[in-house]
Write a protein that holds these residues in place. Sequence first.
Motif, short mmCIF file in Angstrom:
data_model
loop_
_atom_site.label_atom_id
_atom_site.label_comp_id
_atom_site.label_asym_id
_atom_site.label_seq_id
_atom_site.Cartn_x
_atom_site.Cartn_y
_atom_site.Cartn_z
N VAL A 63 0.82 -1.22 0.00
CA VAL A 63 0.00 0.00 0.00
C VAL A 63 0.85 1.27 0.00
O VAL A 63 0.31 2.37 -0.11
N LYS A 64 2.15 1.12 0.12
CA LYS A 64 3.03 2.27 0.19
C LYS A 64 2.88 3.15 -1.04
O LYS A 64 2.87 2.66 -2.17
N GLY A 65 2.71 4.44 -0.82
CA GLY A 65 2.54 5.38 -1.92
C GLY A 65 1.09 5.58 -2.34
O GLY A 65 0.78 6.52 -3.08
N ARG A 66 0.20 4.71 -1.86
CA ARG A 66 -1.21 4.84 -2.21
C ARG A 66 -2.08 5.17 -0.99
O ARG A 66 -3.09 5.85 -1.12
N PHE A 67 -1.70 4.64 0.16
CA PHE A 67 -2.47 4.85 1.39
C PHE A 67 -1.73 5.82 2.30
O PHE A 67 -0.49 5.88 2.29
N ALA A 68 -2.50 6.56 3.10
CA ALA A 68 -1.91 7.47 4.07
C ALA A 68 -2.66 7.35 5.39
O ALA A 68 -3.88 7.51 5.42
#
Length: 116
Positions: A63-68
């Motif tokens: 999810v890195k780069g898409r989720f925060a």
Amino acid sequence: QVQLVESGGGLVQAGGSLRLSCVASGSIFTINAMGWFRQAPGKQREWVATINSVGTTIYADSVKGRFAISRDYAKNTVYLRMNSLKPEDTAVYYCNVDIPVYGEYWGQGTQVTVAS
């Protein structure tokens, strides 16, 4: 006692976005880490993201780069902003909090379905 209430799940088209929220209530003085996990049908629950007491965030590679992940300390709330959603993100999402003395708590889960 501590209660966690999640919201924000739903059905979205691939490429779309959702924001999940999780509010912790009860006899809470402070919260250590807050995080999100997910469980897809037929699969084990997997960790998604965590934010600690000073705001440091870490993410699963998927999810890195898409989720925060973020949190509102005053409201004892953790958020998960999910962008560029993919069908493989479909799962029940659970929030998880670590409270000193009381231990670890889980939310009831909120369904996220990403249609292709």
